[in-house]
Design a protein around this motif. Structure first.
Motif, PDB file in Angstrom:
ATOM      1  N   ALA A  25      30.876  -9.166 -31.151  1.00 43.24           N
ATOM      2  CA  ALA A  25      31.491  -8.492 -30.173  1.00 43.24           C
ATOM      3  C   ALA A  25      32.096  -9.197 -28.988  1.00 43.24           C
ATOM      4  CB  ALA A  25      30.449  -7.701 -29.350  1.00 43.24           C
ATOM      5  N   TRP A  26      32.931  -8.797 -28.636  1.00 40.34           N
ATOM      6  CA  TRP A  26      34.032  -9.269 -27.231  1.00 40.34           C
ATOM      7  C   TRP A  26      34.409  -8.403 -26.209  1.00 40.34           C
ATOM      8  CZ3 TRP A  26      34.043  -9.897 -32.870  1.00 40.34           C
ATOM      9  CH2 TRP A  26      34.158 -10.856 -33.843  1.00 40.34           C
ATOM     10  N   ALA A  27      34.822  -8.496 -25.245  1.00 37.54           N
ATOM     11  CA  ALA A  27      34.608  -8.103 -24.346  1.00 37.54           C
ATOM     12  C   ALA A  27      35.778  -8.732 -23.484  1.00 37.54           C
ATOM     13  CB  ALA A  27      34.134  -7.598 -23.291  1.00 37.54           C
ATOM     14  N   HIS A  30      37.943  -9.020 -17.597  1.00 39.85           N
ATOM     15  CA  HIS A  30      38.058  -8.371 -16.255  1.00 39.85           C
ATOM     16  C   HIS A  30      37.352  -6.726 -16.530  1.00 39.85           C
ATOM     17  CE1 HIS A  30      41.478  -6.652 -19.056  1.00 39.85           C
ATOM     18  NE2 HIS A  30      41.297  -5.257 -18.286  1.00 39.85           N
ATOM     19  N   LEU A  31      36.759  -7.251 -17.898  1.00 40.78           N
ATOM     20  CA  LEU A  31      35.975  -5.493 -18.114  1.00 40.78           C
ATOM     21  C   LEU A  31      34.612  -5.897 -18.136  1.00 40.78           C
ATOM     22  CD1 LEU A  31      37.947  -4.498 -21.358  1.00 40.78           C
ATOM     23  CD2 LEU A  31      38.102  -3.281 -18.311  1.00 40.78           C
ATOM     24  N   TYR A  32      34.445  -6.994 -18.244  1.00 41.55           N
ATOM     25  CA  TYR A  32      32.731  -7.228 -17.982  1.00 41.55           C
ATOM     26  C   TYR A  32      32.773  -8.787 -17.987  1.00 41.55           C
ATOM     27  CZ  TYR A  32      27.995  -8.047 -20.598  1.00 41.55           C
ATOM     28  OH  TYR A  32      26.791  -8.299 -20.475  1.00 41.55           O
ATOM     29  N   GLU A  33      32.371  -8.700 -16.756  1.00 34.54           N
ATOM     30  CA  GLU A  33      31.915  -9.906 -15.969  1.00 34.54           C
ATOM     31  C   GLU A  33      30.797 -10.211 -15.083  1.00 34.54           C
ATOM     32  OE1 GLU A  33      33.984 -10.545 -12.010  1.00 34.54           O
ATOM     33  OE2 GLU A  33      35.494 -10.268 -13.105  1.00 34.54           O
ATOM     34  N   ASN A  34      29.731 -11.196 -15.232  1.00 37.58           N
ATOM     35  CA  ASN A  34      28.741 -11.649 -14.964  1.00 37.58           C
ATOM     36  C   ASN A  34      27.250 -10.435 -15.488  1.00 37.58           C
ATOM     37  OD1 ASN A  34      29.449 -13.660 -13.500  1.00 37.58           O
ATOM     38  ND2 ASN A  34      29.741 -12.183 -11.816  1.00 37.58           N
ATOM     39  N   ASP A  40      33.708   1.491 -13.276  1.00 40.01           N
ATOM     40  CA  ASP A  40      33.472   1.722 -11.857  1.00 40.01           C
ATOM     41  C   ASP A  40      34.769   1.337 -11.630  1.00 40.01           C
ATOM     42  OD1 ASP A  40      31.883   3.270 -11.736  1.00 40.01           O
ATOM     43  OD2 ASP A  40      30.739   2.203 -10.224  1.00 40.01           O
ATOM     44  N   GLU A  41      35.345  -0.326 -11.750  1.00 39.28           N
ATOM     45  CA  GLU A  41      36.771  -0.745 -11.396  1.00 39.28           C
ATOM     46  C   GLU A  41      38.296  -0.638 -12.601  1.00 39.28           C
ATOM     47  OE1 GLU A  41      36.549  -2.376  -8.816  1.00 39.28           O
ATOM     48  OE2 GLU A  41      34.198  -1.213  -8.783  1.00 39.28           O
ATOM     49  N   SER A  43      40.265   1.981 -14.988  1.00 36.54           N
ATOM     50  CA  SER A  43      40.534   3.593 -15.557  1.00 36.54           C
ATOM     51  C   SER A  43      40.276   3.746 -16.469  1.00 36.54           C
ATOM     52  CB  SER A  43      42.361   3.093 -15.873  1.00 36.54           C
ATOM     53  OG  SER A  43      43.282   2.185 -17.236  1.00 36.54           O
ATOM     54  N   ASN A  44      40.313   5.036 -16.811  1.00 36.80           N
ATOM     55  CA  ASN A  44      39.431   5.709 -17.707  1.00 36.80           C
ATOM     56  C   ASN A  44      40.065   5.699 -19.707  1.00 36.80           C
ATOM     57  OD1 ASN A  44      37.905   7.066 -16.438  1.00 36.80           O
ATOM     58  ND2 ASN A  44      39.213   9.416 -16.342  1.00 36.80           N
ATOM     59  N   GLU A  45      41.455   5.302 -19.699  1.00 37.21           N
ATOM     60  CA  GLU A  45      42.361   4.927 -20.729  1.00 37.21           C
ATOM     61  C   GLU A  45      41.205   3.166 -21.218  1.00 37.21           C
ATOM     62  OE1 GLU A  45      44.072   5.143 -18.093  1.00 37.21           O
ATOM     63  OE2 GLU A  45      45.079   7.226 -19.179  1.00 37.21           O
ATOM     64  N   MET A  46      40.658   2.803 -20.261  1.00 33.00           N
ATOM     65  CA  MET A  46      40.196   0.830 -20.988  1.00 33.00           C
ATOM     66  C   MET A  46      37.710   1.015 -21.185  1.00 33.00           C
ATOM     67  SD  MET A  46      42.128  -0.338 -21.306  1.00 33.00           S
ATOM     68  CE  MET A  46      41.237  -1.946 -21.383  1.00 33.00           C
ATOM     69  N   LYS A  47      38.053   2.806 -20.132  1.00 29.44           N
ATOM     70  CA  LYS A  47      36.555   3.092 -20.570  1.00 29.44           C
ATOM     71  C   LYS A  47      36.164   3.120 -21.894  1.00 29.44           C
ATOM     72  CE  LYS A  47      35.648   4.392 -15.554  1.00 29.44           C
ATOM     73  NZ  LYS A  47      35.641   5.103 -15.224  1.00 29.44           N
ATOM     74  N   THR A  48      34.820   3.102 -22.502  1.00 28.91           N
ATOM     75  CA  THR A  48      34.134   4.190 -24.184  1.00 28.91           C
ATOM     76  C   THR A  48      33.976   5.203 -23.502  1.00 28.91           C
ATOM     77  OG1 THR A  48      32.305   3.098 -22.691  1.00 28.91           O
ATOM     78  CG2 THR A  48      32.918   1.502 -24.013  1.00 28.91           C
ATOM     79  N   LEU A  49      34.516   5.850 -25.271  1.00 30.95           N
ATOM     80  CA  LEU A  49      34.366   7.181 -25.333  1.00 30.95           C
ATOM     81  C   LEU A  49      33.061   7.182 -26.398  1.00 30.95           C
ATOM     82  CD1 LEU A  49      35.805   9.232 -25.207  1.00 30.95           C
ATOM     83  CD2 LEU A  49      37.155   8.482 -27.917  1.00 30.95           C
TER      84      LEU A  49
END
Length: 68
Positions: A25-27, A30-34, A40-41, A43-49
């Protein structure tokens, strides 16, 4: 994610449930940090469905922090 399907015919036929083993798995940073998703930071286009049932999906919503 890269997954291998674990055949479970009963679950697949009766519940439309697929079970898999995640082997990679990779991310994007800027989507997965610490150790946390930054939903919350972004857009909806980058969120999981996520699929619910009956052709209905939802997008990950706003996070809530609960203090102990």
């Amino acid at each position: 994610m890269i997954c291998f399907l674990i055949p479970e015919e009963y679950n697949q036929q009766n519940y439309d449930l697929l079970i898999g083993e995640v082997v990679g798995a990779w991310a994007e940073d800027h989507l997965y940090e610490n150790g946390h998703w930054q939903f919350d930071e972004i857009s909806n286009e980058m969120k999981t469905l996520h699929y619910i049932a009956g052709n209905q999906f939802f997008i990950t919503g706003k996070g809530v922090v609960v203090k102990n």
